[in-house]
Scaffold this active site. Structure first.
Site, PDB file in Angstrom:
ATOM      1  N   CYS A   1       0.819  -1.217   0.000  1.00 39.63           N
ATOM      2  CA  CYS A   1       0.000   0.000   0.000  1.00 39.63           C
ATOM      3  C   CYS A   1       0.848   1.260   0.000  1.00 39.63           C
ATOM      4  CB  CYS A   1      -0.934   0.019   1.212  1.00 39.63           C
ATOM      5  SG  CYS A   1      -1.997  -1.407   1.308  1.00 39.63           S
TER       6      CYS A   1
ATOM      7  N   ASN B   1     -10.133   0.262   1.635  1.00 38.46           N
ATOM      8  CA  ASN B   1      -8.679   0.316   1.444  1.00 38.46           C
ATOM      9  C   ASN B   1      -8.358  -0.102   0.008  1.00 38.46           C
ATOM     10  OD1 ASN B   1      -5.944  -0.210   1.344  1.00 38.46           O
ATOM     11  ND2 ASN B   1      -5.878  -1.441   3.210  1.00 38.46           N
TER      12      ASN B   1
ATOM     13  N   HIS C   1      -2.660   6.889   4.303  1.00 41.35           N
ATOM     14  CA  HIS C   1      -3.196   5.677   3.690  1.00 41.35           C
ATOM     15  C   HIS C   1      -4.506   5.332   4.401  1.00 41.35           C
ATOM     16  CE1 HIS C   1      -3.754   1.948   1.812  1.00 41.35           C
ATOM     17  NE2 HIS C   1      -3.486   1.217   2.871  1.00 41.35           N
TER      18      HIS C   1
END
Ligand code: ACO
Length: 330
Positions: free
Chosen positions: A116, A286, A256
């Site tokens: 990520c 996400n 994030h």
């Protein structure tokens, strides 16, 4: 001879699948509840790609939007980086597929895998090339189609993820504008907390792997959670120090988007009030490499940033990896 010059974001764009899966849709698929998902994660709904959409399709759409915004033709690019953990296939690189579709003749292209944190790794790499005047324009795309590597029968993971893409174009800018500092790091010892076991050279995908569901993301949620809260704070402070800035000077934190509780804990530690933290995980879940650039592009499209605003981008992900960037919006 190398020169050093300012590096700015001169274009941005995003591409979101149209299909929405709400928490109540998930209630029909696994033993979960809207209430559990909202209170434990902050997520209300997520986008999921159509079966015919692959990473390069979303990446291409986001890239085209960014090129349009920058008013740049694809052949002016020097480099295309696609940050993803869900490439179309192991090879060729998704970046090459995008390069071809854009008609960016001969332009260098590669994929970058840093979980990520991938988009922030890409931003840092692109920054080096533009700053040193190796290239004038670098296209960086964060794209992930996590729905393809998610076990939709596992309530521990399937409620968390979504699909999306966003792109930025870096170009030469004024000194003291644009990217002011970057910071990257990793701890491979934590790789076991977030991984996809089968389909690589360690464990080729075979019937046994499929029977065991090893083609799907495996995650130790609480361990990733603890790591994320710690590293978000540490990475933010380090990258600000490198930029010679103080926390009070940050206009927006763009973290994030994995869990609202991780974001809240990081914001609290950084003493940033909620109105200075950009959040999109309630709508998108996400999206791995796409979460930060989608938040950036969305806010930029809405005219949320003023010239001179200080943006603090901080992410973490599989690897384990982390990354952070400070940008003076110009
Ligand atoms: N619905 C209902 N109950 C659930 C669900 C669900 N969807 N998922 C888990 N539970 C249950 C568990 O089974 C457990 O039940 P038990 O106590 O009877 O065993 C209970 O809820 C609590 O589970 P915990 O794991 O302790 O819950 P926690 O508060 O840690 O939240 C979560 C879990 C949301 C996964 C959290 O740990 C988290 O967000 N971790 C970080 C995840 C992350 O950042 N991932 C990055 C991924 S990046 C990438 O993959 C590319």
């Amino acid at each position: 001879m190398s020169t050093h010059r300012g590096v700015s974001i001169i274009g941005w764009g995003r591409a979101m699948p149209s299909k929405v899966i709400t928490n109540s849709d998930l209630e029909k698929m696994v033993d979960t509840s809207d209430e559990w998902i909202r209170t434990r994660t902050g997520i209300r709904e997520r986008r999921v790609a159509n079966p015919e959409q692959a990473a390069s399709d979303l990446a291409f759409d986001a890239a085209q939007a960014a090129l349009k915004k920058a008013d740049l033709s694809p052949d002016r690019l020097g480099l295309i980086i696609v940050a993803t953990v869900t490439p179309d296939m192991a090879f060729p690189a998704t970046a090459c597929l995008v390069q071809d579709r854009l008609g960016a003749k001969g332009v260098a292209a590669f994929d970058l895998e840093a979980g990520c944190s991938g988009f922030l790794y890409g931003l840092s790499v692109g920054h080096q090339f533009v700053q040193s005047a190796t290239y004038d324009y670098v296209l960086i795309i964060g794209v992930d189609i996590l729905s393809r590597i998610t076990n939709w029968e596992d309530r521990n993971t399937c409620v968390l993820f979504g699909d999306g893409a966003a792109a930025v174009i870096l170009g030469p800018g004024e000194p003291e504008q644009g990217i002011l500092s970057t910071y990257l790091g990793s701890d491979g010892g934590g790789g076991k907390y977030l991984y996809l076991p089968a389909g690589g050279s360690r464990y080729p995908l075979d019937h046994e792997a499929l029977d065991q569901g090893l083609q799907y993301t495996q995650m130790n949620g609480p361990e990733v959670f603890k790591f994320a809260v710690r590293i978000m704070g540490e990475a933010a402070l380090e990258v600000l120090k490198r930029a010679g800035l103080k926390l009070e000077q940050v206009t927006y934190l763009i973290p994030h988007q994995a869990n609202q509780r991780i974001i809240d804990a990081a914001a609290k530690r950084l003493r940033l009030p909620p109105e200075r933290v950009l959040v999109n995980l309630d709508r998108y879940g996400n999206m791995s490499s796409a979460s930060i650039p989608v938040a950036l592009a969305e806010a930029a499209d809405q005219g949320q940033f003023q010239p001179g605003d200080i943006l603090l981008l901080v992410g973490f992900g599989a690897g384990l990896t982390w990354g952070a960037t400070v940008i003076r919006w110009g």
